[in-house]
Design a protein around this motif. Sequence first.
Motif, PDB file in Angstrom:
ATOM      1  N   GLN A 113       2.262   8.829  -6.654  1.00 18.47           N
ATOM      2  CA  GLN A 113       2.865  10.156  -6.517  1.00 18.47           C
ATOM      3  C   GLN A 113       3.876  10.424  -7.632  1.00 18.47           C
ATOM      4  OE1 GLN A 113       5.183  10.637  -2.968  1.00 18.47           O
ATOM      5  NE2 GLN A 113       5.324  12.861  -3.155  1.00 18.47           N
ATOM      6  N   VAL A 114       4.732   9.453  -7.899  1.00 22.33           N
ATOM      7  CA  VAL A 114       5.750   9.627  -8.940  1.00 22.33           C
ATOM      8  C   VAL A 114       5.103   9.768 -10.318  1.00 22.33           C
ATOM      9  CG1 VAL A 114       7.688   8.500 -10.116  1.00 22.33           C
ATOM     10  CG2 VAL A 114       7.528   8.424  -7.622  1.00 22.33           C
ATOM     11  N   ALA A 115       4.057   8.973 -10.559  1.00 23.63           N
ATOM     12  CA  ALA A 115       3.390   9.015 -11.862  1.00 23.63           C
ATOM     13  C   ALA A 115       2.712  10.358 -12.117  1.00 23.63           C
ATOM     14  CB  ALA A 115       2.368   7.884 -11.950  1.00 23.63           C
ATOM     15  N   ASN A 116       2.295  11.015 -11.048  1.00 19.20           N
ATOM     16  CA  ASN A 116       1.589  12.295 -11.190  1.00 19.20           C
ATOM     17  C   ASN A 116       2.402  13.468 -10.642  1.00 19.20           C
ATOM     18  OD1 ASN A 116      -1.392  11.432 -12.007  1.00 19.20           O
ATOM     19  ND2 ASN A 116      -0.676   9.998 -10.442  1.00 19.20           N
ATOM     20  N   ALA A 120       0.834  -1.210   0.000  1.00 21.18           N
ATOM     21  CA  ALA A 120       0.000   0.000   0.000  1.00 21.18           C
ATOM     22  C   ALA A 120       0.867   1.259   0.000  1.00 21.18           C
ATOM     23  CB  ALA A 120      -0.920  -0.010   1.219  1.00 21.18           C
ATOM     24  N   GLY A 121       1.905   1.264   0.836  1.00 18.27           N
ATOM     25  CA  GLY A 121       2.785   2.426   0.905  1.00 18.27           C
ATOM     26  C   GLY A 121       3.533   2.667  -0.393  1.00 18.27           C
ATOM     27  N   LEU A 122       4.059   1.593  -0.974  1.00 17.33           N
ATOM     28  CA  LEU A 122       4.775   1.728  -2.244  1.00 17.33           C
ATOM     29  C   LEU A 122       3.816   2.081  -3.377  1.00 17.33           C
ATOM     30  CD1 LEU A 122       7.258  -1.285  -1.938  1.00 17.33           C
ATOM     31  CD2 LEU A 122       7.762   1.151  -1.667  1.00 17.33           C
ATOM     32  N   GLY A 123       2.572   1.602  -3.253  1.00 21.22           N
ATOM     33  CA  GLY A 123       1.564   1.967  -4.251  1.00 21.22           C
ATOM     34  C   GLY A 123       1.286   3.463  -4.240  1.00 21.22           C
ATOM     35  N   LEU A 124       1.178   4.031  -3.039  1.00 23.22           N
ATOM     36  CA  LEU A 124       0.990   5.481  -2.928  1.00 23.22           C
ATOM     37  C   LEU A 124       2.170   6.240  -3.531  1.00 23.22           C
ATOM     38  CD1 LEU A 124      -0.463   5.934   0.690  1.00 23.22           C
ATOM     39  CD2 LEU A 124      -1.630   6.380  -1.477  1.00 23.22           C
ATOM     40  N   PHE A 125       3.366   5.732  -3.263  1.00 24.57           N
ATOM     41  CA  PHE A 125       4.555   6.388  -3.809  1.00 24.57           C
ATOM     42  C   PHE A 125       4.568   6.300  -5.335  1.00 24.57           C
ATOM     43  CE2 PHE A 125       9.139   6.335  -4.953  1.00 24.57           C
ATOM     44  CZ  PHE A 125       9.449   7.617  -4.533  1.00 24.57           C
TER      45      PHE A 125
END
Length: 241
Positions: A57-60, A49-54
């Motif tokens: 963030q990087v993609a946008n 979940a944490g890496l998914g949020l990151f």
Amino acid sequence: MSNVINYSHKFSISDSEYVSLRNELIQRILLINSQATNAITIVLTMWAAGLGLFGIQVANLDNLNAMHNLIMCFGEVGVFFCALLILIPLALKSGENLKQQAAISAYISYFYYELIKENKIKSSIIYPWEYVSELTNEIYNNKKKYKSVLTMINSEYPILGLVSLIFTLVLTFANYCFIFESHKDVGITTLFILLMILIGIIEILIIIFLYKKTNILMNMTPILAAKSKSYVKIAKDMGWL
């Protein structure tokens, strides 16, 4: 009916009690393994979940301003911090099972294995390979190489905590670059750094706590020594020795 073996007409070895204690010991071992598996599963899910949020963030990144990045940062760090917090009750349960396992093992070792081994008592359910000694159980062995091995056993909790801390530090540094690359407010930058340092210190303290609560040498060895000494005293007071 329980098969009871008389010893010196004062103390008896009950097969039913032995079976009950051994079964409880096995159940506690299964609980420790089950709790470790659950801890790994939960923490891996939270890492995802944490890496998914990151990743989001990087993609946008081009569409996010400093405030958006700050919110994402606290969300990501919060996930890994919560992963550490979840480990605390699981580690406490694991530590309690280790202590109870040590207490039961000490009881069985003294009141069953030692009496049978020393007095050559035959039992239909207790076999020589079950006898606990320095030759068959690493916990009783004081050699340095065995202590090194025992230090790593049941170490899932501090290792998971350490990896969570590493993720926290990496994501914090990445977000620091994202947020403050163009935003040069010294006050906000200092506050951000101090807050992340505080979170890092808390996580380190939690990892130390997890290590102490789940380490076999710290939890089982002292209990084994104390209980063995206590059981010898009880046997003497009861006139069994």
